[in-house]
Design a protein around this motif. Structure first.
Motif, PDB file in Angstrom:
ATOM      1  N   LEU A  35       0.850  -1.255   0.027  1.00  0.00           N
ATOM      2  CA  LEU A  35      -0.043   0.081   0.083  1.00  0.00           C
ATOM      3  C   LEU A  35       0.870   1.358  -0.052  1.00  0.00           C
ATOM      4  CD1 LEU A  35      -2.786   0.742  -0.202  1.00  0.00           C
ATOM      5  CD2 LEU A  35      -2.911   0.896   2.473  1.00  0.00           C
ATOM      6  N   VAL A  36       1.887   1.406   0.767  1.00  0.00           N
ATOM      7  CA  VAL A  36       2.872   2.396   0.839  1.00  0.00           C
ATOM      8  C   VAL A  36       3.484   2.657  -0.588  1.00  0.00           C
ATOM      9  CG1 VAL A  36       5.177   3.139   1.647  1.00  0.00           C
ATOM     10  CG2 VAL A  36       3.564   2.238   3.426  1.00  0.00           C
ATOM     11  N   MET A  37       3.798   1.539  -1.563  1.00  0.00           N
ATOM     12  CA  MET A  37       4.380   1.759  -2.572  1.00  0.00           C
ATOM     13  C   MET A  37       3.401   2.476  -3.722  1.00  0.00           C
ATOM     14  SD  MET A  37       7.426   0.552  -2.705  1.00  0.00           S
ATOM     15  CE  MET A  37       7.719   1.518  -1.334  1.00  0.00           C
ATOM     16  N   ARG A  38       2.232   2.199  -3.445  1.00  0.00           N
ATOM     17  CA  ARG A  38       1.123   2.600  -4.329  1.00  0.00           C
ATOM     18  C   ARG A  38       0.819   3.991  -4.151  1.00  0.00           C
ATOM     19  NH1 ARG A  38      -0.784  -1.878  -7.370  1.00  0.00           N
ATOM     20  NH2 ARG A  38      -0.318  -3.827  -6.384  1.00  0.00           N
ATOM     21  N   LEU A  39       0.803   4.496  -2.691  1.00  0.00           N
ATOM     22  CA  LEU A  39       0.407   5.608  -2.332  1.00  0.00           C
ATOM     23  C   LEU A  39       1.542   6.695  -2.054  1.00  0.00           C
ATOM     24  CD1 LEU A  39      -2.096   5.011   0.732  1.00  0.00           C
ATOM     25  CD2 LEU A  39      -2.755   6.263  -1.366  1.00  0.00           C
ATOM     26  N   TRP A  40       2.699   6.373  -2.234  1.00  0.00           N
ATOM     27  CA  TRP A  40       3.970   7.210  -2.029  1.00  0.00           C
ATOM     28  C   TRP A  40       3.842   8.512  -2.894  1.00  0.00           C
ATOM     29  CZ3 TRP A  40       6.813   7.541   2.093  1.00  0.00           C
ATOM     30  CH2 TRP A  40       7.874   8.158   2.158  1.00  0.00           C
ATOM     31  N   TYR A  41       3.357   8.577  -4.086  1.00  0.00           N
ATOM     32  CA  TYR A  41       3.331   9.659  -4.796  1.00  0.00           C
ATOM     33  C   TYR A  41       2.017  10.277  -4.892  1.00  0.00           C
ATOM     34  CZ  TYR A  41       8.154   8.109  -6.515  1.00  0.00           C
ATOM     35  OH  TYR A  41       9.291   7.685  -6.647  1.00  0.00           O
ATOM     36  N   ASP A  69      -0.474  10.390  -1.672  1.00  0.00           N
ATOM     37  CA  ASP A  69      -0.561  10.829  -0.157  1.00  0.00           C
ATOM     38  C   ASP A  69       0.671  10.564   0.517  1.00  0.00           C
ATOM     39  OD1 ASP A  69      -1.759  11.450   2.026  1.00  0.00           O
ATOM     40  OD2 ASP A  69      -3.709  10.506   1.980  1.00  0.00           O
ATOM     41  N   ARG A  70       1.443  11.337   0.795  1.00  0.00           N
ATOM     42  CA  ARG A  70       2.694  11.231   1.729  1.00  0.00           C
ATOM     43  C   ARG A  70       2.319  11.198   3.002  1.00  0.00           C
ATOM     44  NH1 ARG A  70       7.926  11.960  -0.560  1.00  0.00           N
ATOM     45  NH2 ARG A  70       6.893  11.592  -2.233  1.00  0.00           N
ATOM     46  N   GLU A  71       1.338  11.918   3.345  1.00  0.00           N
ATOM     47  CA  GLU A  71       1.183  11.872   4.942  1.00  0.00           C
ATOM     48  C   GLU A  71       0.672  10.531   5.302  1.00  0.00           C
ATOM     49  OE1 GLU A  71      -1.791  14.322   8.042  1.00  0.00           O
ATOM     50  OE2 GLU A  71      -1.537  15.153   5.750  1.00  0.00           O
ATOM     51  N   THR A  72      -0.525  10.120   4.463  1.00  0.00           N
ATOM     52  CA  THR A  72      -0.959   8.627   4.925  1.00  0.00           C
ATOM     53  C   THR A  72       0.091   7.474   4.865  1.00  0.00           C
ATOM     54  OG1 THR A  72      -3.116   9.208   4.334  1.00  0.00           O
ATOM     55  CG2 THR A  72      -2.811   7.029   4.442  1.00  0.00           C
ATOM     56  N   SER A  73       1.017   7.772   3.537  1.00  0.00           N
ATOM     57  CA  SER A  73       2.169   6.839   3.746  1.00  0.00           C
ATOM     58  C   SER A  73       3.223   6.731   4.936  1.00  0.00           C
ATOM     59  CB  SER A  73       2.984   7.105   2.302  1.00  0.00           C
ATOM     60  OG  SER A  73       2.157   7.087   1.046  1.00  0.00           O
ATOM     61  N   ASN A  74       3.214   8.066   5.246  1.00  0.00           N
ATOM     62  CA  ASN A  74       4.092   8.076   6.605  1.00  0.00           C
ATOM     63  C   ASN A  74       3.672   7.453   7.710  1.00  0.00           C
ATOM     64  OD1 ASN A  74       6.304   9.426   5.313  1.00  0.00           O
ATOM     65  ND2 ASN A  74       5.423  11.406   5.557  1.00  0.00           N
ATOM     66  N   GLU A  75       2.112   7.575   8.025  1.00  0.00           N
ATOM     67  CA  GLU A  75       1.402   6.761   8.840  1.00  0.00           C
ATOM     68  C   GLU A  75       1.707   5.236   8.720  1.00  0.00           C
ATOM     69  OE1 GLU A  75      -0.474   7.760  11.523  1.00  0.00           O
ATOM     70  OE2 GLU A  75      -0.386   9.903  11.301  1.00  0.00           O
ATOM     71  N   LEU A  76       1.395   4.735   7.758  1.00  0.00           N
ATOM     72  CA  LEU A  76       1.659   3.336   7.251  1.00  0.00           C
ATOM     73  C   LEU A  76       3.051   2.800   7.800  1.00  0.00           C
ATOM     74  CD1 LEU A  76      -0.267   3.078   3.958  1.00  0.00           C
ATOM     75  CD2 LEU A  76      -0.840   1.947   6.157  1.00  0.00           C
ATOM     76  N   LEU A  77       4.052   3.649   7.510  1.00  0.00           N
ATOM     77  CA  LEU A  77       5.635   3.275   7.521  1.00  0.00           C
ATOM     78  C   LEU A  77       5.627   3.399   9.134  1.00  0.00           C
ATOM     79  CD1 LEU A  77       7.457   5.623   5.050  1.00  0.00           C
ATOM     80  CD2 LEU A  77       7.209   3.133   5.147  1.00  0.00           C
ATOM     81  N   LEU A  78       5.003   4.360   9.759  1.00  0.00           N
ATOM     82  CA  LEU A  78       5.070   4.233  11.271  1.00  0.00           C
ATOM     83  C   LEU A  78       4.581   2.826  11.766  1.00  0.00           C
ATOM     84  CD1 LEU A  78       6.036   5.670  13.976  1.00  0.00           C
ATOM     85  CD2 LEU A  78       3.794   6.887  13.870  1.00  0.00           C
ATOM     86  N   LEU A  79       3.385   2.556  11.275  1.00  0.00           N
ATOM     87  CA  LEU A  79       2.964   1.247  11.704  1.00  0.00           C
ATOM     88  C   LEU A  79       3.763   0.222  11.300  1.00  0.00           C
ATOM     89  CD1 LEU A  79      -0.033   0.017  12.659  1.00  0.00           C
ATOM     90  CD2 LEU A  79      -0.545  -0.073  10.131  1.00  0.00           C
TER      91      LEU A  79
END
Length: 917
Positions: free
Chosen positions: A808-814, A816-826
């Motif tokens: 999901l991070v790979m698809r969202l990175w470019y 929604d960076r904010e949600t991607s960072n939330e996912l990375l924290l998770l």
């Protein structure tokens, strides 16, 4: 396996021998021409390997044997044949030798005329030399050409060298030209021969005793003296001395061309040649010298763009020439020279210099656009667009939409010119006119500018509105056909403007108002056909975000879109009433692409009853069912407002279209279960349409299958939640079921990726739409996997859940960076992994920030916040805390249901590639 040339050599040799023994001279000529083409093919092929020889049953060396037999047979034909036959033989060998000098020639293959292939080359030379000694002027000339074609094995033969050099001083012009051709071929292989030839050419050109035709031929031969840098330099120095002493314009122009060709092979000579050519651009020189100098500069700069920095005098000379009166050919050359200089060296000039040059370019282009020659006008438009884009990429340039930037000035200039074209030319109805070509070129250039500089989109939209207003003010129904074509092209530019605006966020109200006003203007013109009007009605359809947080909340934007789809539906009815079936089908395709499923379902359903062939009926039935299934999904958002569309559709329902009264069901699982069945039926229609291999709908079947599989998983989610509400299931079984659903959805996301990369002919927009489908599956898979993840039950799926976050991070990175960072924290807190653990996203995982992608990203943001909330609740849970555990189950399933419902409100478009059979 098809036989190679080497494997066919024996048959070719036998066929040639039989044909040449015929008493019919015509067969001789045909056989020689045929074997010439075959030898050319043979020269293109690589060497025959041992495995290939074994495959075709060839003895090692057999191909060389028959090649030599063919060449000797042609040599004999040259000796004993008449002049026409001799000429055919020469042409055959010329074709093969020219092919070897071609840029596409395979350098690993030395060719059929190489020394390595022609083992009996001495016999070939001996036979033709006998013919040379006994023949007249024409025969000797043809023999010399043959020696040139055979330079690979003839250049080291002293007798042949002597024949060629002695023929240069012949009194026969034809023999001199042929000998110079042969000498040029030898020079490419032998430096010592080139030195001798250079001395002879200098004496020949400077001698007044030689005829003017022979001297010009000698000047042309200078171009062949370029086998090494030393020879190039020496030939150039001698050429400079000669050109200063020449007085005849014909010889000077020829020498300029020869020196330019020599210079193009040596980077050290380019600057000197440019300076020399500049001296022949002055007004005191003859027209032919100026034209030749321009052409030489064009050739030289196009071949050596990055080798030297052009002098300022050259740029000034080009601007001065373009501002004056020039013949079309010279104007084209001057424009190309200026283009090559500025495009290649644009980052070497200062900001102020480029601004000054751009102002001059605008003046030049404005002047050229008045030219009656279409090629010059088209290139001037391309020149202006490319320069503006290049300038926008400079660090000291900005493209923020300000009217003073080169990009904005270019857009304004081109839109003004296209408006002038529309006003001044009353022949838009005539197809393939020069005006139509020019308009196409302008719109293509504007597309380029918008793509490279998205901030210019709003300005372009305002200019397009002015253009269409001007177009519609000419109240002449006889011009409707030509204007319809123009409006369709303009609609594509408008769509690009809106898409580029969407990348930075929702389309602004100002932009939407301009687009709406433009749509209203088109609707007010009754003489446009239904297809054009429908295109504009649905233009904003994919560029408006639906409210995922409340599917019953309607805004003015949504009401506007529903009103426009009603108008599109009414238009479709009119089109069917007047039997414009092909126009209706195009309208249906466009409606499906834009996500206007009510319009698409009506059109396809009506067309089913009109077609006669089984293949077309199956195809349209499949499209009707597909559109109907998407209608049922679309009714989950704004069901009350969509009931108006349902009523209008039901009153005109085709017998193929299922009943529409059940579209408003509130039971998600039963409604979606019906959608799955309809999608399967749509796929079955295509499978029965699989009459011939060329008619297979591979992409369509894959797409429908994936769509149905996704829907089945969503049905399973709703059924699982409903069953839990009726009777509480064991938490372990719930986790197991949701993990299975998540696994299937992740697999479907990967299958969408595979589809996006498997079809080479798929357009970029269709590929992005497929990637958006993959993103939506990834979001559903994430929620299904994490809604009950924090129960801390005993299961071994931690790697799988980390993979869900990673995907999901790979698809969202470019996007929604904010949600991607939330996912990375998770990912870090739950699995101890960081972003460095992940590689860059694949091409199939990258999505464009369109309306549907933004809606999916908002749902993902909602889902991530819900999962983080579940994680925080789980922190308070002790080992035997059943109350917290029950709360996590209830909240997790509620999150799962809410995300699925919001997901249903997204109107995912259909790729246009779906309609490419």
């Amino acid at each position: 396996m098809e036989r190679t040339a080497a494997a066919s050599a024996m048959n070719w040799s036998i066929h040639l021998d039989k044909s040449l023994r015929s008493n019919n001279p015509r067969k001789h000529v045909e056989a020689i021409q045929e074997v010439g083409a075959r030898l050319e093919w043979w020269s293109k092929e690589p060497e025959l390997s041992m495995a290939e020889s074994d495959m075709f049953g060839l003895v090692p060396g057999e191909d060389k044997l028959f090649a030599n037999a063919i060449l000797l047979r042609l040599a004999d034909t040259f000796i004993f044949g008449d002049k026409q036959t001799k000429l055919c033989v020469v042409k055959a060998f010329l074709s093969v030798s020219k092919h070897r000098k071609n840029k596409s020639y395979n350098r690993k293959n030395e060719g059929i005329l190489s020394r390595y292939k022609v083992e009996n080359h001495l016999e070939l030379l001996r036979r033709v030399k006998v013919c040379f000694n006994s023949g007249d002027e024409d025969v000797r000339a043809m023999a010399l050409v043959l020696f040139g074609c055979w330079s690979d094995f003839a250049s080291d033969n002293a007798d042949i060298r002597y024949l060629i050099l002695s023929s240069i001083v012949s009194s026969h012009a034809l023999e001199v030209k042929a000998s110079l051709f042969a000498a040029g071929c030898f020079c490419e292989l032998s430096d010592d021969f080139a030195r001798v030839l250079l001395e002879m050419l200098v004496n020949m050109v400077s001698s007044s005793d030689v005829a003017i035709a022979g001297r010009i031929a000698g000047v042309r031969a200078f171009a062949k003296l370029g086998s090494s840098s030393v020879i190039c330099s020496k030939a150039y120095e001698e050429g400079i001395k000669l050109i200063l002493a020449l007085v005849e314009d014909d010889m000077v122009t020829t020498m300029l061309i020869s020196l330019t060709i020599i210079t193009s092979r040596s980077a050290f000579l380019i600057a000197r040649q440019v300076d020399l050519l500049l001296t022949y651009l002055s007004q005191d020189k003859s027209f032919s010298l100026r034209a030749t100098s321009l052409r030489c500069l064009h050739i030289l700069l196009s071949r050596s763009r990055f080798r030297f920095f052009p002098p300022t005098e050259l740029i000034s000379a080009m601007f001065n020439m373009l501002n004056g009166e020039l013949p079309p050919v010279m104007q084209n050359d001057a424009l190309h020279i200026l283009y090559e200089i500025l495009i290649s060296k644009i980052f070497s000039f200062s900001y102020s210099e480029m601004n000054a040059y751009f102002t001059k370019i605008l003046t030049v282009v404005e002047s050229i656009l008045q030219s009656p020659f279409i090629l010059n006008r088209l290139f001037a438009i391309r020149f202006l667009g490319d320069i503006a884009v290049k300038m926008a990429k400079r660090r000291d340039m900005t493209h923020d939409g300000d009217n003073n930037t080169p990009v904005s000035q270019t857009v304004s200039f081109l839109m003004t010119h296209i408006t002038l074209l529309v006003n001044s030319v009353p022949t838009l109805n005539q197809p393939d006119t020069e005006t139509e070509q020019e308009i196409r070129s302008i719109l293509k250039t504007i597309n380029l500018l918008i793509t490279e500089c998205p901030d210019i989109g709003e300005l372009a939209l305002h200019k397009l509105h002015s253009l269409i207003s001007c177009l519609l003010n000419k109240d002449d129904p006889t011009l409707s056909h030509g204007r319809s074509k123009l409006l369709l092209r303009v609609s594509k530019v408008m769509d690009l403007c809106l898409r580029t605006q969407m990348k930075d966020g929702p389309v602004s109200s100002e932009v939407q108002n301009v687009a709406r006003l433009l749509i209203e203007n088109v609707r007010a013109c009754s003489y446009f056909n239904c297809y054009v009007q429908t295109v504009y009605y649905l233009l904003l359809h994919p560029h408006t975000s639906w409210n995922e947080l409340d599917r019953d909340l309607i805004t003015s934007d949504h009401a506007y879109l529903i009103k426009n789809e009603i108008l599109a539906l009414e238009n479709a009815k009119k089109s069917m009433a007047v039997k414009e079936y092909w126009s209706s089908y195009k309208t249906g395709k466009y409606a499906a692409f834009q996500g206007a499923w009510f319009t698409a379902a009506f059109i396809f359903g009506e067309l089913v009853t009109m077609v006669q062939s089984d293949s077309s009926r199956h195809w349209l039935t499949s499209l009707t069912l597909f559109a109907y299934s998407e209608m049922k999904i679309q009714c989950f958002s704004l069901p009350k407002e969509r009931s108006i569309l349902l009523g209008r559709l039901d009153s005109n329902r085709s017998s193929v279209l299922p009943a529409v009264q059940d579209l408003g069901e509130t039971d998600e699982s039963s409604t979606l279960d019906g959608v799955c069945k309809i999608l399967r039926s749509s796929k079955e229609c295509l499978l029965t349409n699989d009459v011939t291999p060329s008619g297979r709908h591979y992409f369509q079947i894959q797409f429908l299958t994936l769509r149905a599989d996704v829907m089945e998983n969503v049905v399973d989610i709703f059924k699982l939640v409903e069953e839990h509400n009726v009777r509480s299931n064991d938490a372990a079984s719930l986790v197991q079921l949701l993990t299975q659903i998540s696994t299937r959805l992740m697999k479907l996301a990967r299958e969408y990726d595979l589809v996006a990369t498997s079809y080479i002919s798929m357009d970029p927009t269709s590929r992005m739409i497929v990637s958006a489908h993959a993103l939506s599956c990834s979001v559903l898979a994430f929620v299904a996997g994490f809604s009950l993840f924090f129960l801390n039950l005993d299961f071994e799926n931690s790697n799988f859940h980390a993979m869900l976050v990673h995907d999901l991070v790979m698809r969202l990175w470019y996007v929604d960076r904010e949600t991607s960072n939330e996912l990375l924290l998770l990912l870090k807190t739950c699995f101890g992994q960081s972003k460095s653990f992940m590689g860059p996203p694949s091409k199939s995982q990258r999505v464009e920030n369109t309306s549907e992608v933004r809606n999916i990203a908002q749902i993902c943001c909602f889902a991530v916040k819900g999962v983080v909330g579940l994680k925080n609740v789980a922190k308070r849970m002790s080992a035997d805390d059943d109350e917290i555990r029950s709360l996590i189950v209830d909240d997790g399933l509620t999150l799962q249901r809410d995300v699925a419902r919001k997901w249903l409100c997204i109107s995912l478009r259909t790729p246009m590639h779906f309609f490419h059979a």
